[in-house]
Design an enzyme around this catalytic site. Structure first.
Site, PDB file in Angstrom:
ATOM      1  N   ASP A 129     -15.157  23.011 -16.391  1.00  0.00           N
ATOM      2  CA  ASP A 129     -16.161  23.161 -15.339  1.00  0.00           C
ATOM      3  C   ASP A 129     -17.151  24.217 -15.807  1.00  0.00           C
ATOM      4  O   ASP A 129     -16.758  25.350 -16.103  1.00  0.00           O
ATOM      5  CB  ASP A 129     -15.506  23.610 -14.028  1.00  0.00           C
ATOM      6  CG  ASP A 129     -14.643  22.513 -13.416  1.00  0.00           C
ATOM      7  OD1 ASP A 129     -14.938  21.330 -13.655  1.00  0.00           O
ATOM      8  OD2 ASP A 129     -13.678  22.830 -12.705  1.00  0.00           O
TER       9      ASP A 129
ATOM     10  N   ASP B 122     -13.866  12.667  -5.511  1.00  0.00           N
ATOM     11  CA  ASP B 122     -13.149  13.807  -4.935  1.00  0.00           C
ATOM     12  C   ASP B 122     -12.744  13.419  -3.520  1.00  0.00           C
ATOM     13  O   ASP B 122     -13.598  13.041  -2.709  1.00  0.00           O
ATOM     14  CB  ASP B 122     -14.048  15.049  -4.877  1.00  0.00           C
ATOM     15  CG  ASP B 122     -14.543  15.475  -6.250  1.00  0.00           C
ATOM     16  OD1 ASP B 122     -13.841  15.208  -7.241  1.00  0.00           O
ATOM     17  OD2 ASP B 122     -15.640  16.059  -6.337  1.00  0.00           O
TER      18      ASP B 122
END
Length: 251
Positions: free
Chosen positions: A11, A130
């Protein structure tokens, strides 16, 4: 038997690798190019880079990062974050990315999946989903998990497959960063429902969790971040254990 893939996820925020719990409380985990090289040398099958705060101004920064990574590694890597057009994807693929991951932009404009698959081929289009459980339903969330939708995980997974996605990267927000294991029931149902590979994400804490994701969750690949970044699990040790458990991996 197809080999199962181990995928470290980086990330990226402000050019650095970060990691949090349940999508918040981020802490620094190192230089992404250096980490990419280490993972490629130590047996990772692929890498995923997610620009978690992508904006137009920072797109140029990400391009430089992609070019740096491409020059240093010899395994496939996927780039995601802020991608919303055919042009965005063209730039990233031309800069050295092997695949792109789209998430919020696909939900807002599902036709984008069709367009990208038609132009670049399904093999390089990953749709990231997600989701978290709300009253026994898996609900899709956007913008790094901040915005709930009314879309159900399994309906959306089937739709993205029909529109031409080549893979689904499913992150359980309830499991993310907790190190309590992957969402194996949801993974198993996704694998049953669609015919494209499912990448498990969210919850890796030990080697057994990966074994469970492949055996119980029927996942095609397992993605993790902090356990690799902070050297809690070495990829080579993980793969040796998976092989011992009868799971086909590339050693």
């Amino acid at each position: 038997m197809l080999t199962k893939r181990i995928i470290p996820c980086l990330d990226i925020k402000n050019g650095r690798t970060v990691k949090g719990v349940n999508f918040v409380d981020l802490r620094d985990a190192g230089d992404p190019v250096e980490l990419a090289e280490i993972y490629a040398d130590n047996g990772a099958d692929e890498l995923v880079f997610l620009d978690i705060t992508a904006t137009e101004q920072r797109r140029k920064t990400l391009i430089k990062l992609v070019m740096s990574v491409a020059s240093r590694i010899n395994i496939p890597f996927t780039v995601g974050g802020g991608i919303s057009s055919v042009e965005d994807v063209e730039i990233l693929l031309n800069s050295g990315a092997d695949k792109v991951s789209i998430n919020s932009s696909a939900v807002k404009n599902p036709q984008l999946i069709n367009e990208l698959a038609a132009k670049f081929g399904s093999q390089c289009i990953v749709v990231a989903i997600d989701a978290k459980q709300i009253e026994d339903e898996w609900v899709v969330h956007l913008v790094g998990g901040k915005v709930p939708t009314k879309i159900k995980l399994f309906d959306w997974a089937k739709e993205v497959e029909n529109r031409g996605a080549g893979e689904i990267l499913f992150t359980s927000m309830d499991h993310d960063g907790t190190k309590n294991g992957f969402a194996n029931k949801a993974l198993a149902y996704l694998s049953y429902l669609v015919n494209i590979p499912i990448i498990a994400s969210g919850g890796a804490g030990n080697i057994q969790h990966f074994t469970d994701a492949f055996i119980e969750g029927k996942a095609d690949a397992a993605l993790a971040a902090s356990v690799f970044h902070f050297k809690e699990i070495e990829i080579i040790d993980l793969k040796k254990e998976l092989k011992k458990n009868g799971i086909a991996v590339r050693l």
